[in-house]
Design an enzyme around this catalytic site. Structure first.
Site, PDB file in Angstrom:
ATOM      1  CG  HIS A 152     -10.407  -3.760   0.426  1.00  0.00           C
ATOM      2  ND1 HIS A 152     -10.861  -2.499   0.209  1.00  0.00           N
ATOM      3  CD2 HIS A 152      -9.464  -3.645   1.395  1.00  0.00           C
ATOM      4  CE1 HIS A 152     -10.225  -1.653   1.020  1.00  0.00           C
ATOM      5  NE2 HIS A 152      -9.367  -2.330   1.735  1.00  0.00           N
ATOM      6  CG  ASP A 199      -3.619  -7.560   5.568  1.00  0.00           C
ATOM      7  OD1 ASP A 199      -4.076  -7.289   4.454  1.00  0.00           O
ATOM      8  OD2 ASP A 199      -2.401  -7.541   5.831  1.00  0.00           O
TER       9      ASP A 199
END
Ligand code: IMP
Ligand code: MG
Length: 336
Positions: free
Chosen positions: A47, A17
């Site tokens: 993503h 992340d």
């Protein structure tokens, strides 16, 4: 052109992340690359990419697809038919050319049994419940099923060729790596750039390694290095809210802590990062909270500039491979 010119890699330096999707999108946009490849993991990743103001998400398929670039899923990736199919449909609906997606015939299949077992046995460890651990166990136990065993994937089989300029897209981050992370609170594959060589190229072809970090640390899932008490800290709670720290794949609230510089130095040096990209600086700037963890103690700063100067000095002193440190807010790159 049938030979690789160079390989650039983007990897995560924290616990995933770190806005790798955004970095890969920025790189893919330059039209410099002939291939974008994923080297490990499966749909545990998430993503997020913004194109012309619209938000897109992928889990397994490389972000190159948004820029009309051949997108390869490598032999160390793991794939579930249903979630792959969902991604294909989503990309088609949004007008992207899914013919560009190819999968190594040696990639492994995540079965529905793997997913059930993950939910049952590993969820208490905070997994994303995508069947990752049971699938890799079967792979390394040499009883797994490969993509080539399955009719459905026939039209996606990759010819194992790469040429020109290649960009490899990391999933998760350094501290979730099976060897470097806080085992067993890790994922089941390698998140380090050397893992990209499993696609079938020599490590000597690697040119740049973009290491992605956030300006504060986050952890999605369970990890004793991120104790529950962090959720009692008023300032850290503000960061969760301002930074929208909720998982792309699981929607869980992430635990947040101040950027651990000691760990960052290690992940930069072991990964071989040449370009560090530190994202989400606008979150701390908005809250006017500037802190890091350095030599196991919290250190505060009066301004974002002071914090950046401190980070730049330390990285300059401790990370000899680093050529560039780039700071970025949520949306734009800010080069310094
Ligand atoms: P698994 O990969 O689903 O087995 O999950 C193992 C650990 O890695 C859990 O703590 C997950 O929360 C974490 N994890 C896996 N993939 C990601 C990711 O893409 N971002 C952040 N954490 C992840
Ligand atoms: Mg993610």
């Amino acid at each position: 052109m049938n030979k690789i010119n160079y390989v650039d890699i983007c990897c995560g330096l924290n616990w995933g992340d770190e806005a790798k999707g955004k970095i890969i999108a920025e790189l893919a946009k330059t039209n410099e690359y002939n291939f974008v490849c994923r080297w490990a993991g499966g749909s545990n990743a998430g993503h997020t990419v913004y194109i012309n103001g619209k938000k897109y998400k992928t889990h397994l398929i490389p972000c190159g697809i948004f820029y009309n670039i051949s997108s390869i899923i490598g032999p160390d990736c793991v794939i579930n038919i249903n979630s792959f199919n969902r991604e294909i449909e989503y990309l088609k609906e949004n007008g992207f050319n899914t013919d560009l997606i190819k999968i190594s015939e040696n990639a492994h299949l995540i079965t529905d049994e793997h997913i059930e077992e993950d939910k049952l046995k590993y969820k208490s460890q905070g997994t994303t419940a995508q069947g990752i651990a049971p699938c890799y166990r079967d792979k390394y136990g040499r009883v797994g099923k490969q993509i080539k065993d399955i009719e459905y994937f026939k039209k996606y089989i990759w010819d194992n060729k790469l040429s020109g300029n290649v960009l490899c897209e990391g999933a998760q981050g350094f501290w979730l790596d099976i060897n470097q992370g806080n085992y067993p609170y890790v994922t089941s594959s390698t998140t380090l750039p050397y893992g990209a060589c499993s696609l079938g190229f020599s490590p000597k072809l690697i040119r740049k390694i973009y290491g992605a970090s956030k300006i504060y640390d986050t952890r999605s899932g369970i990890d004793p290095d991120f104790p529950e008490e962090l959720l009692n800290d008023e300032e850290l709670l503000l960061i969760i809210k301002e930074g929208k720290e909720y998982g792309t794949t699981t929607n869980r609230m992430r635990k947040v802590n101040w950027l651990n510089i000691d760990k960052l130095i290690k992940s930069i040096n072991i990964s071989g990062t040449t370009d560090v990209v530190i994202s989400k600086i606008d979150v701390l700037d908005k809250l006017k909270k500037f802190k890091v963890i350095y030599e196991k103690k919290i250190k505060s700063f009066d301004s974002l500039e002071d914090m950046k100067d401190f980070i730049n000095n330390i990285l300059n002193k401790s990370c000899s491979n680093v050529e560039k440190v780039i700071y970025s807010n949520n949306v734009e790159f800010v080069d310094v």
